[in-house]
Design a protein around this motif. Structure first.
Motif, mmCIF file in Angstrom:
data_model
loop_
_atom_site.group_PDB
_atom_site.id
_atom_site.type_symbol
_atom_site.label_atom_id
_atom_site.label_comp_id
_atom_site.label_asym_id
_atom_site.label_seq_id
_atom_site.Cartn_x
_atom_site.Cartn_y
_atom_site.Cartn_z
ATOM 1 N N GLU A 1 -10.561 -11.401 3.550
ATOM 2 C CA GLU A 1 -10.156 -9.957 3.389
ATOM 3 C C GLU A 1 -9.634 -9.102 4.064
ATOM 4 O OE1 GLU A 1 -13.012 -7.664 0.105
ATOM 5 O OE2 GLU A 1 -13.090 -6.657 2.056
ATOM 6 N N GLY B 1 -6.428 2.180 -0.335
ATOM 7 C CA GLY B 1 -6.016 1.213 -1.476
ATOM 8 C C GLY B 1 -6.962 0.161 -1.651
ATOM 9 N N GLN B 2 -6.601 -1.038 -2.228
ATOM 10 C CA GLN B 2 -7.445 -2.266 -2.377
ATOM 11 C C GLN B 2 -7.024 -3.273 -1.371
ATOM 12 O OE1 GLN B 2 -9.714 -2.512 -5.012
ATOM 13 N NE2 GLN B 2 -9.341 -0.319 -5.079
ATOM 14 N N TYR C 1 -6.482 -7.274 0.257
ATOM 15 C CA TYR C 1 -5.831 -8.313 0.243
ATOM 16 C C TYR C 1 -6.539 -9.527 0.320
ATOM 17 C CZ TYR C 1 -2.856 -12.576 0.570
ATOM 18 O OH TYR C 1 -2.288 -13.671 0.285
ATOM 19 N N ARG C 2 -6.729 -10.298 -0.658
ATOM 20 C CA ARG C 2 -7.617 -11.499 -0.208
ATOM 21 C C ARG C 2 -6.925 -12.673 -0.487
ATOM 22 N NH1 ARG C 2 -10.721 -7.695 -3.855
ATOM 23 N NH2 ARG C 2 -12.583 -6.986 -2.740
ATOM 24 N N TRP D 1 0.904 -1.193 -0.125
ATOM 25 C CA TRP D 1 -0.112 -0.055 -0.055
ATOM 26 C C TRP D 1 0.880 1.223 -0.239
ATOM 27 C CZ3 TRP D 1 -1.047 -4.254 2.807
ATOM 28 C CH2 TRP D 1 -2.329 -4.954 2.626
ATOM 29 N N GLN E 1 -8.377 -5.342 4.604
ATOM 30 C CA GLN E 1 -8.432 -3.807 4.091
ATOM 31 C C GLN E 1 -7.839 -2.964 4.955
ATOM 32 O OE1 GLN E 1 -10.107 -2.449 1.178
ATOM 33 N NE2 GLN E 1 -8.785 -0.953 1.873
#
Length: 326
Positions: free
Chosen positions: A162, A173-174, A176-177, A69, A164
């Protein structure tokens, strides 16, 4: 250490001479522990629970982290106890890498999403428990362990974990999964027929419909039939006491399932039976009284007992019956 005072900090500097065989890539750790003539000391987590006999400090990460990130934080490694069977908590171990000082303290929103992307579980935690991210030095690898009490009756199947980042109350940001597999546990919801009906309740959480008892000489084979009245938040231990003349002559304490099925793992309305062997070979002949109950091992406090007639047990236990030793 015998010369140190309680609460004192002691710092040591170690120089390691590294050989040519040291791997040039991949995560690298320093493993450390303490020992004396009696053996190695146990490492304790923040709650005082033993986690092993050594600790780890990560000093180098993977060649490519799992997620990065623009806050200066990267997720270097993440491991879970997947696949797991319904009941136990979801355990996560993550290593975070601080590449530059974050402008704000960061937190993580954890979600467990089912195959239809519906939220099965959600919670928010700090990155690590010992310090906020704004106080972590640049370059450090910070490892953290998270244990999440997901629903014990969560449907079996494939899920997405997930992670976040949140900074200043905003998503960063996006996420992580990672995939999580949950397997079904065989459960019973109807107590079996019992030899002796009791219908006592412990702390409004666990009901004791009844029990079975077989005496084989100086050994008692006791089967306690329990039923969860809802989701149980804590891990209780049961006790069985054998009394004579107001004194405990023998006892058995344990965790249900022979320490393999903690009460916080039970589903609401689940029925569970425990077979307990009570050895009375050391006792004198005579008449004894058998009692049972539950307690919280972290505090030692017994669960209050409501008897079948609605009365409260003064001693927080249930009297089962008398047994005669010859």
């Amino acid at each position: 250490t015998g010369q140190q005072r309680s609460g004192e900090w002691a710092m040591n500097l170690f120089d390691f001479q590294l050989g040519d065989g040291l791997p040039v890539t991949g995560p690298l750790y320093v493993r450390f522990g303490m020992y004396n003539s009696l053996g190695q000391a146990q490492v304790l987590d923040e709650s005082g629970n033993a986690t092993g006999d050594y600790g780890l400090i990560q000093i180098r990460g993977q060649s490519a982290p799992l997620a990065v990130w623009d806050t200066g934080l990267a997720l270097d490694t993440l491991a879970t106890n997947s696949p797991l069977v319904q009941g136990p908590p979801l355990d996560i171990t993550a290593t975070w890498h601080i590449s530059r000082q974050p402008a704000a303290d960061l937190r993580v929103r954890w979600r467990l999403l089912d195959a239809d992307s519906a939220i099965a579980f959600e919670t928010t935690t700090g990155i690590i428990s010992v310090a906020p991210t704004s106080e972590l030095p640049v370059g450090v690898f910070a490892s953290a362990h998270y244990s999440f009490r997901i629903p014990t009756d969560i449907a079996a199947g494939s899920y997405t974990l997930e992670a976040q980042l949140i900074g200043g109350g905003e998503m960063v940001g996006q996420p992580y999964r990672s995939g999580i597999e949950i397997a079904a546990r065989e459960r019973n919801y109807e107590p079996p027929p019992t030899q002796h009906a009791i219908n006592a309740t412990f702390g409004q959480e666990i009901n004791l419909p009844g029990y079975d008892l077989r005496q084989d000489g100086r050994t008692l084979q006791l089967v306690l039939h329990w039923k969860a009245l809802g989701q149980i938040a804590r891990d209780y231990k049961y006790f069985v006491h054998v009394w004579r003349d107001g004194q405990v002559a023998a006892q058995v304490d344990g965790v249900p399932g022979n320490y393999q099925y903690y009460t916080s793992w039970w589903a609401a309305n689940e029925a569970f039976s425990e077979t307990i062997s009570v050895d009375l070979t050391a006792l004198d002949a005579g008449t004894y009284v058998l009692t049972t109950g539950f307690y919280d091992p972290t505090t030692g406090q017994r669960l209050p007992v409501t008897l079948a007639d609605g009365a409260q047990s003064a001693n927080a236990w249930v009297t089962l019956q008398s047994v005669i030793l010859k």
